[in-house]
Every structure is written in C-alpha cells, then in structure tokens.
Design an enzyme around this catalytic site. Sequence first.
Site, PDB file in Angstrom:
ATOM      1  N   ASP A   1     -14.877  26.785  39.221  1.00  0.00           N
ATOM      2  CA  ASP A   1     -13.918  26.888  39.441  1.00  0.00           C
ATOM      3  C   ASP A   1     -13.245  25.632  39.233  1.00  0.00           C
ATOM      4  O   ASP A   1     -13.737  25.174  41.055  1.00  0.00           O
ATOM      5  CB  ASP A   1     -13.417  27.693  40.178  1.00  0.00           C
ATOM      6  CG  ASP A   1     -11.894  28.029  38.719  1.00  0.00           C
ATOM      7  OD1 ASP A   1     -12.066  28.123  37.968  1.00  0.00           O
ATOM      8  OD2 ASP A   1     -10.970  29.474  39.798  1.00  0.00           O
TER       9      ASP A   1
ATOM     10  N   ASN B   1     -12.585  22.963  37.018  1.00  0.00           N
ATOM     11  CA  ASN B   1     -13.063  22.053  36.347  1.00  0.00           C
ATOM     12  C   ASN B   1     -11.661  21.156  35.253  1.00  0.00           C
ATOM     13  O   ASN B   1     -11.261  20.227  35.720  1.00  0.00           O
ATOM     14  CB  ASN B   1     -13.732  22.102  35.379  1.00  0.00           C
ATOM     15  CG  ASN B   1     -15.314  23.321  35.746  1.00  0.00           C
ATOM     16  OD1 ASN B   1     -15.562  22.465  36.856  1.00  0.00           O
ATOM     17  ND2 ASN B   1     -16.686  23.239  34.958  1.00  0.00           N
ATOM     18  N   GLY B   2     -10.563  22.418  34.743  1.00  0.00           N
ATOM     19  CA  GLY B   2      -9.769  22.019  33.949  1.00  0.00           C
ATOM     20  C   GLY B   2      -8.881  21.368  34.773  1.00  0.00           C
ATOM     21  O   GLY B   2      -8.320  20.370  34.479  1.00  0.00           O
TER      22      GLY B   2
ATOM     23  N   TRP C   1      -9.401  19.570  37.953  1.00  0.00           N
ATOM     24  CA  TRP C   1      -9.810  18.203  38.334  1.00  0.00           C
ATOM     25  C   TRP C   1      -9.287  17.280  37.769  1.00  0.00           C
ATOM     26  O   TRP C   1      -8.697  16.445  37.485  1.00  0.00           O
ATOM     27  CB  TRP C   1     -11.559  18.673  38.720  1.00  0.00           C
ATOM     28  CG  TRP C   1     -11.759  17.284  38.764  1.00  0.00           C
ATOM     29  CD1 TRP C   1     -11.841  16.795  40.284  1.00  0.00           C
ATOM     30  CD2 TRP C   1     -12.056  16.282  37.480  1.00  0.00           C
ATOM     31  NE1 TRP C   1     -12.506  15.504  40.035  1.00  0.00           N
ATOM     32  CE2 TRP C   1     -12.578  15.026  38.973  1.00  0.00           C
ATOM     33  CE3 TRP C   1     -12.615  15.777  36.592  1.00  0.00           C
ATOM     34  CZ2 TRP C   1     -13.471  14.085  38.654  1.00  0.00           C
ATOM     35  CZ3 TRP C   1     -13.038  14.908  36.170  1.00  0.00           C
ATOM     36  CH2 TRP C   1     -12.945  13.696  37.186  1.00  0.00           C
TER      37      TRP C   1
ATOM     38  N   HIS D   1     -15.290  19.519  32.644  1.00  0.00           N
ATOM     39  CA  HIS D   1     -16.036  20.528  32.553  1.00  0.00           C
ATOM     40  C   HIS D   1     -17.541  19.522  32.798  1.00  0.00           C
ATOM     41  O   HIS D   1     -18.590  19.396  33.271  1.00  0.00           O
ATOM     42  CB  HIS D   1     -16.305  20.939  31.540  1.00  0.00           C
ATOM     43  CG  HIS D   1     -15.618  22.397  31.374  1.00  0.00           C
ATOM     44  ND1 HIS D   1     -15.627  23.675  32.380  1.00  0.00           N
ATOM     45  CD2 HIS D   1     -14.655  22.770  30.243  1.00  0.00           C
ATOM     46  CE1 HIS D   1     -14.012  24.122  31.950  1.00  0.00           C
ATOM     47  NE2 HIS D   1     -13.894  23.570  30.460  1.00  0.00           N
TER      48      HIS D   1
ATOM     49  N   SER E   1     -18.315  32.867  31.360  1.00  0.00           N
ATOM     50  CA  SER E   1     -17.705  34.832  31.298  1.00  0.00           C
ATOM     51  C   SER E   1     -17.608  34.816  30.340  1.00  0.00           C
ATOM     52  O   SER E   1     -17.441  34.428  28.638  1.00  0.00           O
ATOM     53  CB  SER E   1     -16.564  34.706  32.251  1.00  0.00           C
ATOM     54  OG  SER E   1     -15.381  34.083  31.629  1.00  0.00           O
TER      55      SER E   1
ATOM     56  N   ASN F   1     -14.676  33.783  28.620  1.00  0.00           N
ATOM     57  CA  ASN F   1     -14.213  32.928  27.967  1.00  0.00           C
ATOM     58  C   ASN F   1     -14.246  32.586  27.038  1.00  0.00           C
ATOM     59  O   ASN F   1     -13.726  31.194  26.041  1.00  0.00           O
ATOM     60  CB  ASN F   1     -15.717  31.679  29.108  1.00  0.00           C
ATOM     61  CG  ASN F   1     -15.223  31.281  30.155  1.00  0.00           C
ATOM     62  OD1 ASN F   1     -15.747  31.426  31.537  1.00  0.00           O
ATOM     63  ND2 ASN F   1     -13.578  31.599  31.434  1.00  0.00           N
TER      64      ASN F   1
ATOM     65  N   ARG G   1     -17.108  30.284  46.034  1.00  0.00           N
ATOM     66  CA  ARG G   1     -15.899  30.292  45.298  1.00  0.00           C
ATOM     67  C   ARG G   1     -15.402  28.908  45.253  1.00  0.00           C
ATOM     68  O   ARG G   1     -14.430  28.831  46.411  1.00  0.00           O
ATOM     69  CB  ARG G   1     -14.606  31.344  44.761  1.00  0.00           C
ATOM     70  CG  ARG G   1     -13.447  30.877  43.575  1.00  0.00           C
ATOM     71  CD  ARG G   1     -13.200  32.621  42.948  1.00  0.00           C
ATOM     72  NE  ARG G   1     -12.912  31.458  42.327  1.00  0.00           N
ATOM     73  CZ  ARG G   1     -12.651  32.855  41.055  1.00  0.00           C
ATOM     74  NH1 ARG G   1     -12.604  33.853  41.310  1.00  0.00           N
ATOM     75  NH2 ARG G   1     -11.808  32.242  39.541  1.00  0.00           N
TER      76      ARG G   1
ATOM     77  N   VAL H   1     -12.838  37.243  42.760  1.00  0.00           N
ATOM     78  CA  VAL H   1     -14.816  37.886  42.445  1.00  0.00           C
ATOM     79  C   VAL H   1     -14.569  37.272  40.709  1.00  0.00           C
ATOM     80  O   VAL H   1     -15.674  37.176  40.349  1.00  0.00           O
ATOM     81  CB  VAL H   1     -15.696  38.678  42.891  1.00  0.00           C
ATOM     82  CG1 VAL H   1     -15.487  38.579  44.314  1.00  0.00           C
ATOM     83  CG2 VAL H   1     -14.659  40.283  42.919  1.00  0.00           C
ATOM     84  N   SER H   2     -13.391  38.146  40.000  1.00  0.00           N
ATOM     85  CA  SER H   2     -13.408  37.801  38.432  1.00  0.00           C
ATOM     86  C   SER H   2     -14.986  38.442  37.927  1.00  0.00           C
ATOM     87  O   SER H   2     -15.443  37.289  37.018  1.00  0.00           O
ATOM     88  CB  SER H   2     -13.672  36.185  38.326  1.00  0.00           C
ATOM     89  OG  SER H   2     -12.632  35.432  38.623  1.00  0.00           O
TER      90      SER H   2
HETATM   91  C1  FPP Z   1     -14.366  27.465  35.427  1.00  0.00           C
HETATM   92  O1  FPP Z   1     -13.330  25.848  35.806  1.00  0.00           O
HETATM   93  C2  FPP Z   1     -15.614  26.100  35.113  1.00  0.00           C
HETATM   94  C3  FPP Z   1     -16.021  27.472  33.847  1.00  0.00           C
HETATM   95  C4  FPP Z   1     -15.590  27.399  32.808  1.00  0.00           C
HETATM   96  C5  FPP Z   1     -17.121  26.757  33.421  1.00  0.00           C
HETATM   97  C6  FPP Z   1     -17.850  26.039  33.858  1.00  0.00           C
HETATM   98  C7  FPP Z   1     -19.070  24.871  33.676  1.00  0.00           C
HETATM   99  C8  FPP Z   1     -20.116  24.033  33.841  1.00  0.00           C
HETATM  100  C9  FPP Z   1     -19.324  24.046  35.745  1.00  0.00           C
HETATM  101  C10 FPP Z   1     -20.399  22.629  33.124  1.00  0.00           C
HETATM  102  C11 FPP Z   1     -21.060  22.993  31.798  1.00  0.00           C
HETATM  103  C12 FPP Z   1     -22.469  24.586  33.514  1.00  0.00           C
HETATM  104  C13 FPP Z   1     -24.015  24.100  33.334  1.00  0.00           C
HETATM  105  C14 FPP Z   1     -24.173  25.127  33.545  1.00  0.00           C
HETATM  106  C15 FPP Z   1     -24.429  22.961  32.603  1.00  0.00           C
HETATM  107  P1  FPP Z   1     -12.066  25.854  34.516  1.00  0.00           P
HETATM  108  O2  FPP Z   1     -11.817  25.439  33.534  1.00  0.00           O
HETATM  109  O3  FPP Z   1     -11.655  27.371  34.380  1.00  0.00           O
HETATM  110  O4  FPP Z   1     -10.783  25.459  35.704  1.00  0.00           O
HETATM  111  P2  FPP Z   1      -8.880  25.799  35.926  1.00  0.00           P
HETATM  112  O5  FPP Z   1      -9.329  27.161  36.841  1.00  0.00           O
HETATM  113  O6  FPP Z   1      -9.201  24.614  36.529  1.00  0.00           O
HETATM  114  O7  FPP Z   1      -8.176  25.685  34.387  1.00  0.00           O
END
Ligand code: FPP
Length: 255
Positions: A26, A28-29, A31, A43, A71, A74, A194, A201-202
């Site tokens: 969790d 990525n967004g 970051w 991502h 998920s 998602n 996490r 645990v989503s």
């Molecule tokens: C959650 O961060 C992450 C995801 C929904 C996607 C996870 C995907 C990757 C790590 C990259 C691609 C996967 C592989 C296996 C190469 P979020 O977007 O919910 O972050 P935020 O809560 O900060 O918005």
Amino acid sequence: MTQRETDLRAQLAAGEVPAHVGIIMDGNGRWAELRGLPRLEGHRVGSESVRAITTAAREVGVKALTLYAFSAQNWARPGDEVEGLMELLRLYLLQERPTVMENGIRLRAVGDLDALPAGVREVLNDLARDSSANDGMILTLALSYGGREELVHAARRIAEDVAAGRLRPADVDAEAFASRLHSAALPDLDLCIRTSGELRVSNFLPWQIAYAEILVTEALWPEFREEAFFSALLDYRKRERRFGLTGAQVRGTIG
Ligand code: FPP
C-alpha cells in the site's frame, strides 16, 4: 549493499524465517502525490519494490511469498489508473521471466483471473506454466482478488456438492472448505506485512490470515526495500505464536 543490510542478512541466515509471507503493498499513490508525480509513477516504482522483495525473499529462504497486487475492488479506480496498472503488470511478467526462471521461482496467481485483460492473462499463464516445475519459492500474485468473494465461491461449491450428493453435510469441515477456495494451494500465512501505516487487512486472504502475525510499517510501498523487509522478518522471530494456547503451553513449561 549497506552495512545494515549486510548485518540483517547475517542475522537472518542464523535462524528461522517465516515460511509464507503475504504483503499488502500500500501507499504507491501517496508516495507519488508527496513528490508531485502522477499516481502511476508510484505504481511503477512500486513494481521495482516487487522485484527487490521477491529476490530478497528467495535469497533468505522464504518458501512462499504472496503479494496483493490488485484487489477485486480496485477495478472501480479511474480507468486510466486501472489500465496503467494492467500494463505495468504485463511488463513485469515479461521482464521478470529470466529472474523467475534463474531463481527457481514458481509463479502463480489467485483471484478472478478471467476479469484480467487478455494480454495480461496470456503472459501470466505462460510464465505460470513455464515455471511450474520450479521449487525454490512460490510467488503468488493476488490479482482481481477479494477474500469475501472467494469465501462465497467456496460456500457455493459446497452447497452444489451437497445438493448433488457428493458431500454429506457432516463432512463439511475446515479441510473440505479450504479445498474449495481459489487459493486452496496456499498454506497458512505466517507473516502479513502491510506498508503505509494502515491498520486493516482489506479483504486479503481471510482464510490463510487466521493465525498470521501482522506487521504494519509506515514505509510506503515504493520505498519498502531489502532493509525494511529483513527487519520485518527479524521482528517476526521475536513473536510468540500461540495458536490459542497459553504462553506457558507454547514454551513447553506446562502440558
Ligand atoms: C496500493 O497503493 C497499491 C496497489 C493498488 C497496486 C499495487 C501494485 C504494484 C505494487 C505495482 C504493480 C504490481 C506488480 C506485481 C508488478 P495505493 O494506490 O492504494 O496507494 P495510496 O493508498 O497511497 O493511494
């Protein structure tokens, strides 16, 4: 490699590591947003963490690593983010092939895989097939995965088997249930990590998480690399897993 990473590796080599580690990747967004970048860039850098952690897990002897990559919920994200994530996944599966094969990793996926774009499904199926005899570590990607969805699916299969006379209600036990899950091949989770500090645990592997140790770190997934992973594995070692028993029973001081 930093000195700290070398030290952590040495400590890990001298004891137990969890057999099955699950990771809710969790943050990525956040970051990306913190750096004024598009979410997709988070991502993309997150997929570099996937590479780093997969190789690190294999090196220290983790037997199964399950990553929550997308998920069932998602799909409701903005269309361009979903498309971008699917493309990252496709590229990852293409580019990681040599690493997967050279490291004896068996790649699998759990979830509603029919919902994935054909281009992703194809590369996924190819790598799953070609790596199926590898026995170094099982890497499972949870894709279009929802825990409740798979529990409902298993319940439906039980009902069908009972209705068809293949299963007696009295024979419905944990084993019969688990064998009907999409994730039937996955062992119980020992450690669930996490990232990004959220305490939930989503919908991730509700069956296998029952007795997992949970570790939440503030690090956002794109910045979660070897050092943080090794620290998490060492933290696990300090835990006392009780499975419903008392501490004294577990330590063998009373019967
Ligand atoms: C959650 O961060 C992450 C995801 C929904 C996607 C996870 C995907 C990757 C790590 C990259 C691609 C996967 C592989 C296996 C190469 P979020 O977007 O919910 O972050 P935020 O809560 O900060 O918005």
